[in-house]
Write an enzyme that holds these catalytic residues in place. Structure first.
Site, PDB file in Angstrom:
ATOM      1  N   GLU A  56       0.829  -1.211   0.000  1.00  0.00           N
ATOM      2  CA  GLU A  56       0.000   0.000   0.000  1.00  0.00           C
ATOM      3  C   GLU A  56       0.860   1.256   0.000  1.00  0.00           C
ATOM      4  OE1 GLU A  56      -2.932   0.472   3.139  1.00  0.00           O
ATOM      5  OE2 GLU A  56      -3.635   2.360   2.249  1.00  0.00           O
ATOM      6  N   ASP A 131      -2.737  12.115  -2.588  1.00  0.00           N
ATOM      7  CA  ASP A 131      -2.905  13.579  -2.510  1.00  0.00           C
ATOM      8  C   ASP A 131      -3.284  14.117  -3.888  1.00  0.00           C
ATOM      9  OD1 ASP A 131      -1.763  14.216   0.305  1.00  0.00           O
ATOM     10  OD2 ASP A 131      -0.299  12.858  -0.593  1.00  0.00           O
ATOM     11  N   THR A 202     -11.991   5.203   4.375  1.00  0.00           N
ATOM     12  CA  THR A 202     -10.769   5.712   5.012  1.00  0.00           C
ATOM     13  C   THR A 202     -11.062   7.042   5.703  1.00  0.00           C
ATOM     14  OG1 THR A 202      -9.892   7.106   3.240  1.00  0.00           O
ATOM     15  CG2 THR A 202      -9.485   4.726   3.042  1.00  0.00           C
TER      16      THR A 202
HETATM   17  C1  LIG Z   1      -4.528  12.218   1.173  1.00  0.00           C
HETATM   18  S1  LIG Z   1      -3.695  11.149   2.239  1.00  0.00           S
HETATM   19  C2  LIG Z   1      -4.730   9.698   2.256  1.00  0.00           C
HETATM   20  C3  LIG Z   1      -4.374   8.768   3.374  1.00  0.00           C
HETATM   21  C4  LIG Z   1      -5.218   7.482   3.503  1.00  0.00           C
HETATM   22  N1  LIG Z   1      -4.987   6.570   2.388  1.00  0.00           N
HETATM   23  C5  LIG Z   1      -6.673   7.793   3.635  1.00  0.00           C
HETATM   24  O1  LIG Z   1      -7.409   7.596   2.648  1.00  0.00           O
HETATM   25  O2  LIG Z   1      -7.099   8.250   4.709  1.00  0.00           O
HETATM   26  C6  LIG Z   1      -2.343  10.621   1.235  1.00  0.00           C
HETATM   27  C7  LIG Z   1      -1.218   9.980   2.033  1.00  0.00           C
HETATM   28  O3  LIG Z   1      -0.266   9.459   1.120  1.00  0.00           O
HETATM   29  C8  LIG Z   1       1.024   9.658   1.655  1.00  0.00           C
HETATM   30  N2  LIG Z   1       1.963   9.632   0.514  1.00  0.00           N
HETATM   31  C9  LIG Z   1       1.961  10.429  -0.577  1.00  0.00           C
HETATM   32  N3  LIG Z   1       2.952  10.099  -1.411  1.00  0.00           N
HETATM   33  C10 LIG Z   1       3.603   9.051  -0.830  1.00  0.00           C
HETATM   34  C11 LIG Z   1       4.731   8.285  -1.201  1.00  0.00           C
HETATM   35  N4  LIG Z   1       5.393   8.516  -2.347  1.00  0.00           N
HETATM   36  N5  LIG Z   1       5.146   7.313  -0.365  1.00  0.00           N
HETATM   37  C12 LIG Z   1       4.489   7.075   0.801  1.00  0.00           C
HETATM   38  N6  LIG Z   1       3.413   7.766   1.199  1.00  0.00           N
HETATM   39  C13 LIG Z   1       2.980   8.748   0.392  1.00  0.00           C
HETATM   40  C14 LIG Z   1       0.936  11.002   2.373  1.00  0.00           C
HETATM   41  O4  LIG Z   1       1.930  11.143   3.370  1.00  0.00           O
HETATM   42  C15 LIG Z   1      -0.477  10.935   2.958  1.00  0.00           C
HETATM   43  O5  LIG Z   1      -0.466  10.407   4.267  1.00  0.00           O
END
Ligand SMILES: C[S@@+](CC[C@H](N)C(=O)[O-])C[C@H]1O[C@@H](n2cnc3c(N)ncnc32)[C@H](O)[C@@H]1O
Length: 223
Positions: A56, A131, A202
């Site tokens: 994930e 994001d 989520t």
């Molecule tokens: C908008 S949040 C959504 C989090 C979760 N999946 C949810 O739906 O509640 C996006 C998450 O992806 C993580 N993220 C973005 N790019 C990433 C990467 N290249 N590697 C690991 N995590 C990443 C960010 O730190 C953030 O916590």
């Protein structure tokens, strides 16, 4: 020659760790955390049972990830994020439940895939609410683009599944387009589907839904 800095798809958000999250990292971190290294992971040494592996990208606070791993004990999970409170929360939930089928790599998932995961290896990749990077000048930071999709395809095994969900329509349409023009990835449904039962809601999604956002789930299979 100076190396070009990679474009990061995240910003490390400041966020205070609660006492419980900090404690979970200190006490149970060694059982759940894997350090990033530029070498292939020996996955067979990480889990009690050899079974399909799901990866994930970006678990956020980790509640849905915990529920998925708890519900599917016949699947192993390697999950990534850089958000410290989320890492603490996921370790807290997983240790309280004695989960043995989940490991966390607190690092950029794209580098983890590139260096630590064998090609043609993963049964599934989940990306829930990447994001959206709404502003035009930030669009280049979106996780799902042609190059990253090629990396994802390389790491999935034949028949492996990519599951993406987003609440940002322009991004959803862009994702469908890159999948359609990719080599070796086929949409499993007619573009979008409603949230399937096997994907719990989520944290990020719940917040969006309170603001009236719709949600698009996308499933695609390699081969
Ligand atoms: C908008 S949040 C959504 C989090 C979760 N999946 C949810 O739906 O509640 C996006 C998450 O992806 C993580 N993220 C973005 N790019 C990433 C990467 N290249 N590697 C690991 N995590 C990443 C960010 O730190 C953030 O916590």
């Amino acid at each position: 020659m100076e190396q070009k800095k990679p474009i990061r798809t995240y910003v490390k958000r400041q966020g205070r760790l609660t006492k419980a999250q900090k404690n979970a990292i200190e006490v149970h971190g060694p059982s759940f955390l894997i350090e990033f290294k530029e070498e292939l992971l020996k996955v067979e040494q990480l889990f009690l049972t050899e079974q399909p592996l799901c990866f994930e990208i970006g678990f956020g606070m980790g509640d849905a990830t915990f529920t998925i791993a708890h519900t599917n004990s016949d699947i192993n999970y390697i999950v990534t994020d850089v958000h410290q409170p989320g890492i603490g929360n996921l370790i807290k939930l997983s240790s309280a439940d004695n989960l043995t089928n989940i490991k966390i790599i607190p690092h950029d998932a794209l580098e983890v895939l590139q260096f630590m995961i064998k090609d043609n290896f993963l049964s599934k990749i989940n990306i829930f609410f990447p994001d959206p990077w709404h502003k035009k000048r930030h669009n280049k930071r979106r996780l799902v683009n042609k190059d990253n999709l090629n990396l994802i395809i390389k790491k999935l095994k034949d028949g492996g599944v990519l599951h993406i969900a987003t609440d940002w329509e322009p991004y959803a349409l862009e994702i469908i387009e890159v999948i359609k023009t990719s080599n070796n990835l086929t949409l499993t449904t007619n573009n979008f589907l409603e949230r399937p039962d096997f994907r719990p809601e989520t944290k990020y999604e719940s917040r969006g839904m309170r603001l009236g956002h719709a949600v698009w789930d996308i499933l695609a299979t390699k081969g």
